[in-house]
Scaffold this motif. Structure first.
Motif, PDB file in Angstrom:
ATOM      1  N   LYS A  89      33.209  34.252  53.700  1.00 12.67           N
ATOM      2  CA  LYS A  89      33.380  33.818  55.098  1.00 12.67           C
ATOM      3  C   LYS A  89      32.032  33.753  55.822  1.00 12.67           C
ATOM      4  CE  LYS A  89      38.044  35.628  55.777  1.00 12.67           C
ATOM      5  NZ  LYS A  89      38.876  36.607  56.503  1.00 12.67           N
ATOM      6  N   SER A  90      31.193  34.750  55.574  1.00 10.85           N
ATOM      7  CA  SER A  90      29.882  34.795  56.214  1.00 10.85           C
ATOM      8  C   SER A  90      29.016  33.614  55.789  1.00 10.85           C
ATOM      9  CB  SER A  90      29.190  36.116  55.861  1.00 10.85           C
ATOM     10  OG  SER A  90      27.884  36.143  56.357  1.00 10.85           O
ATOM     11  N   THR A  91      29.046  33.279  54.510  1.00  6.83           N
ATOM     12  CA  THR A  91      28.270  32.135  54.012  1.00  6.83           C
ATOM     13  C   THR A  91      28.715  30.836  54.659  1.00  6.83           C
ATOM     14  OG1 THR A  91      27.863  33.222  51.900  1.00  6.83           O
ATOM     15  CG2 THR A  91      27.665  30.826  51.940  1.00  6.83           C
ATOM     16  N   ILE A  92      30.022  30.649  54.775  1.00  4.76           N
ATOM     17  CA  ILE A  92      30.549  29.422  55.389  1.00  4.76           C
ATOM     18  C   ILE A  92      30.145  29.354  56.858  1.00  4.76           C
ATOM     19  CG2 ILE A  92      32.678  28.193  56.002  1.00  4.76           C
ATOM     20  CD1 ILE A  92      31.869  28.030  53.032  1.00  4.76           C
ATOM     21  N   GLU A  93      30.238  30.477  57.571  1.00  5.16           N
ATOM     22  CA  GLU A  93      29.874  30.486  58.985  1.00  5.16           C
ATOM     23  C   GLU A  93      28.393  30.206  59.203  1.00  5.16           C
ATOM     24  OE1 GLU A  93      31.220  34.283  60.327  1.00  5.16           O
ATOM     25  OE2 GLU A  93      33.334  33.716  60.234  1.00  5.16           O
ATOM     26  N   THR A 113      32.473  24.772  61.814  1.00  6.13           N
ATOM     27  CA  THR A 113      33.516  24.208  60.953  1.00  6.13           C
ATOM     28  C   THR A 113      34.771  25.065  61.026  1.00  6.13           C
ATOM     29  OG1 THR A 113      32.719  25.421  59.017  1.00  6.13           O
ATOM     30  CG2 THR A 113      31.901  23.174  59.326  1.00  6.13           C
ATOM     31  N   LYS A 114      35.881  24.460  60.645  1.00  8.38           N
ATOM     32  CA  LYS A 114      37.158  25.156  60.630  1.00  8.38           C
ATOM     33  C   LYS A 114      37.678  25.166  59.196  1.00  8.38           C
ATOM     34  CE  LYS A 114      41.854  24.951  62.376  1.00  8.38           C
ATOM     35  NZ  LYS A 114      42.847  24.109  63.060  1.00  8.38           N
ATOM     36  N   LEU A 115      38.102  26.319  58.731  1.00  7.73           N
ATOM     37  CA  LEU A 115      38.647  26.449  57.384  1.00  7.73           C
ATOM     38  C   LEU A 115      40.078  25.928  57.381  1.00  7.73           C
ATOM     39  CD1 LEU A 115      38.350  27.537  54.469  1.00  7.73           C
ATOM     40  CD2 LEU A 115      39.268  29.694  55.314  1.00  7.73           C
ATOM     41  N   GLU A 116      40.335  24.907  56.567  1.00  6.90           N
ATOM     42  CA  GLU A 116      41.669  24.327  56.477  1.00  6.90           C
ATOM     43  C   GLU A 116      42.476  24.982  55.361  1.00  6.90           C
ATOM     44  OE1 GLU A 116      43.063  22.046  58.524  1.00  6.90           O
ATOM     45  OE2 GLU A 116      41.235  22.087  59.729  1.00  6.90           O
ATOM     46  N   LYS A 117      41.921  24.995  54.153  1.00 11.66           N
ATOM     47  CA  LYS A 117      42.616  25.572  52.999  1.00 11.66           C
ATOM     48  C   LYS A 117      41.614  26.301  52.123  1.00 11.66           C
ATOM     49  CE  LYS A 117      46.336  22.198  52.610  1.00 11.66           C
ATOM     50  NZ  LYS A 117      47.015  21.244  51.723  1.00 11.66           N
ATOM     51  N   ALA A 118      42.118  27.288  51.398  1.00 12.39           N
ATOM     52  CA  ALA A 118      41.271  28.055  50.482  1.00 12.39           C
ATOM     53  C   ALA A 118      41.991  28.185  49.146  1.00 12.39           C
ATOM     54  CB  ALA A 118      40.969  29.424  51.056  1.00 12.39           C
ATOM     55  N   TYR A 119      41.222  28.082  48.067  1.00 14.93           N
ATOM     56  CA  TYR A 119      41.761  28.191  46.715  1.00 14.93           C
ATOM     57  C   TYR A 119      40.875  29.138  45.910  1.00 14.93           C
ATOM     58  CZ  TYR A 119      43.931  23.780  48.127  1.00 14.93           C
ATOM     59  OH  TYR A 119      44.622  22.807  48.808  1.00 14.93           O
ATOM     60  N   ILE A 130      36.964  22.571  54.388  1.00 16.52           N
ATOM     61  CA  ILE A 130      36.598  22.806  55.784  1.00 16.52           C
ATOM     62  C   ILE A 130      36.518  21.467  56.506  1.00 16.52           C
ATOM     63  CG2 ILE A 130      35.392  24.973  55.337  1.00 16.52           C
ATOM     64  CD1 ILE A 130      32.763  23.448  55.344  1.00 16.52           C
ATOM     65  N   THR A 131      36.657  21.507  57.814  1.00 18.40           N
ATOM     66  CA  THR A 131      36.561  20.289  58.624  1.00 18.40           C
ATOM     67  C   THR A 131      35.616  20.523  59.791  1.00 18.40           C
ATOM     68  OG1 THR A 131      38.473  20.917  59.959  1.00 18.40           O
ATOM     69  CG2 THR A 131      38.891  19.491  58.074  1.00 18.40           C
ATOM     70  N   LYS A 132      34.978  19.442  60.188  1.00 15.90           N
ATOM     71  CA  LYS A 132      34.129  19.437  61.388  1.00 15.90           C
ATOM     72  C   LYS A 132      34.122  18.021  61.928  1.00 15.90           C
ATOM     73  CE  LYS A 132      29.636  20.525  63.253  1.00 15.90           C
ATOM     74  NZ  LYS A 132      28.310  21.074  63.031  1.00 15.90           N
ATOM     75  N   ASP A 133      34.509  17.878  63.178  1.00 17.34           N
ATOM     76  CA  ASP A 133      34.540  16.563  63.839  1.00 17.34           C
ATOM     77  C   ASP A 133      35.342  15.551  63.038  1.00 17.34           C
ATOM     78  OD1 ASP A 133      32.883  17.663  65.792  1.00 17.34           O
ATOM     79  OD2 ASP A 133      31.064  16.992  64.753  1.00 17.34           O
ATOM     80  N   SER A 139      30.521  36.382  45.681  1.00 15.59           N
ATOM     81  CA  SER A 139      29.420  36.946  46.469  1.00 15.59           C
ATOM     82  C   SER A 139      29.004  36.049  47.623  1.00 15.59           C
ATOM     83  CB  SER A 139      28.202  37.192  45.570  1.00 15.59           C
ATOM     84  OG  SER A 139      28.537  38.066  44.539  1.00 15.59           O
ATOM     85  N   GLY A 140      29.580  34.849  47.701  1.00 14.73           N
ATOM     86  CA  GLY A 140      29.252  33.925  48.784  1.00 14.73           C
ATOM     87  C   GLY A 140      28.193  32.915  48.427  1.00 14.73           C
ATOM     88  N   ASN A 141      27.746  32.900  47.165  1.00 15.86           N
ATOM     89  CA  ASN A 141      26.746  31.913  46.735  1.00 15.86           C
ATOM     90  C   ASN A 141      27.425  30.562  46.561  1.00 15.86           C
ATOM     91  OD1 ASN A 141      24.730  33.942  46.559  1.00 15.86           O
ATOM     92  ND2 ASN A 141      25.538  34.523  44.572  1.00 15.86           N
ATOM     93  N   ILE A 142      26.823  29.526  47.131  1.00 11.15           N
ATOM     94  CA  ILE A 142      27.392  28.185  47.015  1.00 11.15           C
ATOM     95  C   ILE A 142      27.140  27.647  45.609  1.00 11.15           C
ATOM     96  CG2 ILE A 142      27.262  25.812  47.875  1.00 11.15           C
ATOM     97  CD1 ILE A 142      26.648  26.986  50.626  1.00 11.15           C
ATOM     98  N   ILE A 143      28.206  27.085  45.017  1.00 12.05           N
ATOM     99  CA  ILE A 143      28.150  26.541  43.653  1.00 12.05           C
ATOM    100  C   ILE A 143      28.209  25.032  43.747  1.00 12.05           C
ATOM    101  CG2 ILE A 143      29.314  26.474  41.425  1.00 12.05           C
ATOM    102  CD1 ILE A 143      30.651  29.126  42.195  1.00 12.05           C
ATOM    103  N   LYS A 144      27.386  24.348  42.969  1.00  9.78           N
ATOM    104  CA  LYS A 144      27.418  22.883  42.908  1.00  9.78           C
ATOM    105  C   LYS A 144      28.371  22.466  41.813  1.00  9.78           C
ATOM    106  CE  LYS A 144      22.760  22.243  44.582  1.00  9.78           C
ATOM    107  NZ  LYS A 144      21.433  21.674  44.353  1.00  9.78           N
TER     108      LYS A 144
END
Length: 98
Positions: A51-55, A61-67, A78-81, A92-97
């Motif tokens: 959650k902290s990484t996304i914020e 952004t708003k979290l729509e769904k999580a898997y 997530i959605t934004k505009d 651990s919150g690390n973004i994966i490509k």
């Protein structure tokens, strides 16, 4: 007469040589799709680090769904505009490509 016999022999030889060469080409294409199976989870089940990484990485952004999959990787929609984004992270919150 020799030319006629020679011509006939050449023509018959060419026809028989062409008939002897039979080409059969078979191509087999095999594709395998490997996809990690993600199951939908509630927003409460997401670790605080994710959650902290996304914020921090995607403010506003708003979290729509999580898997979540078996490897403890998270797929977050997530959605934004009115634009939708999909983000993959580990526990651990690390973004994966992907």
């Amino acid at each position: 007469m020799k030319k006629l016999i020679l011509s006939a022999a050449i023509i018959l030889g060419a026809i028989s040589a062409q008939a002897a060469i039979a080409t059969n080409s078979v191509s087999i294409i095999q594709s395998v799709n490997i996809q990690d199976e993600f199951t939908e989870i509630s927003a409460d089940a997401i670790p605080a680090a994710v959650k902290s990484t996304i914020e921090k990485s995607f403010p506003g952004t708003k979290l729509e769904k999580a898997y979540k999959n078996e490897k403890n990787e998270y797929k977050l929609e997530i959605t934004k505009d009115d634009k939708k984004y999909t983000v993959f992270t580990d526990a651990s919150g690390n973004i994966i490509k992907k």
